[in-house]
Design a protein around this motif. Structure first.
Motif, short mmCIF file in Angstrom:
data_model
loop_
_atom_site.label_atom_id
_atom_site.label_comp_id
_atom_site.label_asym_id
_atom_site.label_seq_id
_atom_site.Cartn_x
_atom_site.Cartn_y
_atom_site.Cartn_z
N VAL A 111 0.75 -1.61 0.40
CA VAL A 111 -0.13 -0.17 0.62
C VAL A 111 0.72 1.55 0.09
O VAL A 111 1.92 1.84 1.21
CB VAL A 111 -1.04 0.06 1.17
CG1 VAL A 111 -1.68 1.34 1.23
CG2 VAL A 111 -1.81 -1.37 0.73
N LEU A 112 0.75 2.48 -1.26
CA LEU A 112 1.68 3.69 -0.94
C LEU A 112 1.53 4.56 -0.72
O LEU A 112 2.03 5.92 -0.21
CB LEU A 112 2.16 3.35 -2.64
CG LEU A 112 2.84 2.07 -3.79
CD1 LEU A 112 3.33 2.28 -4.53
CD2 LEU A 112 4.08 1.72 -2.42
N PRO A 133 0.66 13.02 -4.82
CA PRO A 133 1.16 11.47 -5.12
C PRO A 133 2.42 11.51 -3.50
O PRO A 133 3.21 12.37 -3.32
CB PRO A 133 1.34 11.75 -5.78
CG PRO A 133 2.53 13.21 -6.42
CD PRO A 133 1.46 13.77 -6.10
N ALA A 134 2.64 10.16 -2.91
CA ALA A 134 2.94 10.34 -1.60
C ALA A 134 4.29 9.43 -1.85
O ALA A 134 5.87 9.26 -2.00
CB ALA A 134 2.95 9.31 -0.85
N THR A 135 4.28 9.20 -3.94
CA THR A 135 5.30 8.36 -4.64
C THR A 135 5.82 8.48 -5.65
O THR A 135 4.44 8.82 -6.45
CB THR A 135 5.52 6.60 -3.73
OG1 THR A 135 4.89 5.93 -4.79
CG2 THR A 135 5.18 6.39 -2.41
N VAL A 167 6.70 18.66 -7.24
CA VAL A 167 6.67 18.09 -6.10
C VAL A 167 8.12 17.39 -6.53
O VAL A 167 8.67 16.78 -7.41
CB VAL A 167 5.43 16.56 -6.17
CG1 VAL A 167 6.35 14.94 -5.18
CG2 VAL A 167 4.21 17.14 -6.23
N VAL A 168 8.61 17.03 -5.41
CA VAL A 168 10.46 16.95 -5.20
C VAL A 168 10.73 15.35 -4.80
O VAL A 168 9.84 14.93 -3.44
CB VAL A 168 11.15 17.68 -4.77
CG1 VAL A 168 12.40 17.32 -4.53
CG2 VAL A 168 11.29 18.91 -4.92
N PHE A 169 11.38 14.43 -5.19
CA PHE A 169 11.24 13.05 -5.27
C PHE A 169 12.65 12.42 -4.65
O PHE A 169 13.30 13.17 -5.12
CB PHE A 169 10.39 12.05 -6.04
CG PHE A 169 9.02 12.17 -6.15
CD1 PHE A 169 8.51 11.39 -5.56
CD2 PHE A 169 8.96 13.15 -7.58
CE1 PHE A 169 6.88 11.36 -5.87
CE2 PHE A 169 7.53 13.52 -7.97
CZ PHE A 169 6.51 12.50 -7.01
N ALA A 222 16.61 7.76 -4.15
CA ALA A 222 17.27 6.19 -3.10
C ALA A 222 15.75 5.66 -2.85
O ALA A 222 15.53 4.89 -3.05
CB ALA A 222 17.83 6.79 -1.63
N THR A 223 14.28 6.55 -2.54
CA THR A 223 13.11 5.89 -2.42
C THR A 223 12.34 6.37 -2.79
O THR A 223 11.09 4.86 -3.00
CB THR A 223 13.05 6.50 -0.81
OG1 THR A 223 12.83 8.30 -0.97
CG2 THR A 223 14.29 6.15 0.25
N ASP A 224 12.45 6.29 -4.27
CA ASP A 224 10.90 6.95 -4.78
C ASP A 224 10.38 8.41 -4.31
O ASP A 224 8.96 7.59 -4.34
CB ASP A 224 10.33 6.03 -5.57
CG ASP A 224 11.40 5.54 -6.12
OD1 ASP A 224 12.22 6.54 -7.38
OD2 ASP A 224 11.20 4.61 -7.03
#
Length: 372
Positions: A212-213, A225-227, A348-350, A353-355
């Protein structure tokens, strides 16, 4: 109706993990959509909630009761499958009323509830018709009727519109949402179609590879968006991603893209490595002249697609190929040099390394609005 709570739900088939320690709560009366690509674990999760699949570990609570290892028949849950699974030798009335007849309810009550559901679904004129001659849309209504007539605590739907053509699917999306509003049932709906999810859900649970993202309302999933996977999966066309560089410490409010500083929401957390990924939706980019002071990025138009009141402009830049949704009054042609400006508060900045999306003023403002 009932609240459904999922706690550390895990399902493995041998060494293959189908669902990985999921946690979420579905509120009483909520229309909750599980969204993700094929094989992401959404249907397996739904089947565990229904009691058709036993979890490897974790708990499922229905209306506060632990039903993790109860049989499906003991959970008071109605299931609607993608393939209509109607009884071909029965007419519409017999198909809808079948669950009530199995319970041996009084004949008068069976008739009353069957006709009530048929009117709700606008198929009361078809009650004596055989199901074999019905359209796909009407057969789906019969399948829904057979689930609704039980008055179960929750309704689980596994891609119920997947077998319909596009026109029927759009119509049934509207009707399902209206139906949910009338009966107020707790509904868990599985789909791989983001348009279905965005148009019907109170909240969306986005899954990928058994995880679950993000669980959030449609607008939040789209705008925050979280990822990176969520950002790329939701939206048509998907979010643009640009490689960026620079030590991103808390408080930083700009980022380097192809040697140009791009303003962004102020970060509330830093980045471990030297690289980052900047995400921006096509509608949050503005096309201007190549010499514009507020256009830090430049590129050449690769193609233009006209889409009624809007147009989709593809621009090749040093940072990669970008999609821009622009008004159809903008006049640009293939090969034209243009400048691109970004809506600062929408970026949004991602962390590559973890997305994962880094927390910024964008997310803090959303949290404040949610609590206000």
């Amino acid at each position: 109706m009932a609240e459904i709570r999922i706690e550390q739900l895990h399902k493995a088939f041998g060494e293959f993990v189908a669902v990985r320690e999921s946690n979420f709560t579905i509120a009483d009366g909520e229309f909750f959509v599980m969204l993700g690509p094929s094989g992401c674990g959404k249907t397996t999760t739904l089947r565990m909630i229904a009691g058709l699949e036993l979890p490897t570990s974790g708990r499922i609570l229905l209306d506060g009761e632990d039903v993790t290892f109860r049989r499906g028949s003991e959970r008071d849950i109605a299931f609607v499958f993608q393939l209509f699974a109607l009884y071909p030798h029965m007419n519409v009335r017999q198909n809808i009323s079948f669950p009530l007849r199995v319970q041996r309810l009084p004949r008068r009550e069976v008739r009353q509830r069957t006709e009530e559901v048929a009117r709700l679904l606008r198929i009361d004129q078809l009650l004596e018709r055989p199901v074999g001659g019905l359209s796909s849309g009407d057969r789906q209504r019969v399948a829904l009727g057979r689930a609704i007539v039980r008055r179960a605590k929750a309704f689980l739907m596994d891609e119920p519109l997947g077998a319909l053509d596009a026109e029927f699917r759009e119509l049934m999306c509207e009707e399902l949402r209206l139906l949910h509003g009338r009966i107020g049932a707790t509904t868990v709906y599985v789909t791989h179609d983001q348009i279905e999810a965005m148009s019907m859900a109170d909240r969306i649970c986005v899954m990928d590879r058994g995880e679950v993202l993000q669980v959030a309302p449609p607008m939040e999933v789209y705008e925050r968006p979280a990822t990176r996977f969520v950002a790329g999966f939701i939206g048509s066309p998907a979010m643009n991603f640009l490689p960026a560089r620079g030590a991103l410490a808390p408080g930083r409010d700009s980022i380097a893209v192809s040697g140009h500083e791009v303003p962004m929401p102020r970060l509330h957390e830093g980045l471990v490595g030297p690289d980052a990924v900047l995400g921006v939706r096509p509608e949050h980019i503005r096309i201007g002249g190549p010499e514009g002071q507020d256009a830090p990025l430049r590129g050449r138009v690769f193609g233009v697609e006209y889409m009624g009141t809007r147009q989709l402009v593809t621009v090749d830049t040093d940072a990669g190929r970008l999609k821009v949704r622009a008004p159809n009054t903008l006049k640009v042609g293939d090969g034209e040099l243009v400048g691109l400006a970004f809506e600062r508060e929408r970026l949004v900045v991602f962390d590559p390394a973890t997305d994962r999306a880094l927390r910024s003023d964008l997310h803090a403002g959303a949290a404040g609005a949610a609590h206000g």
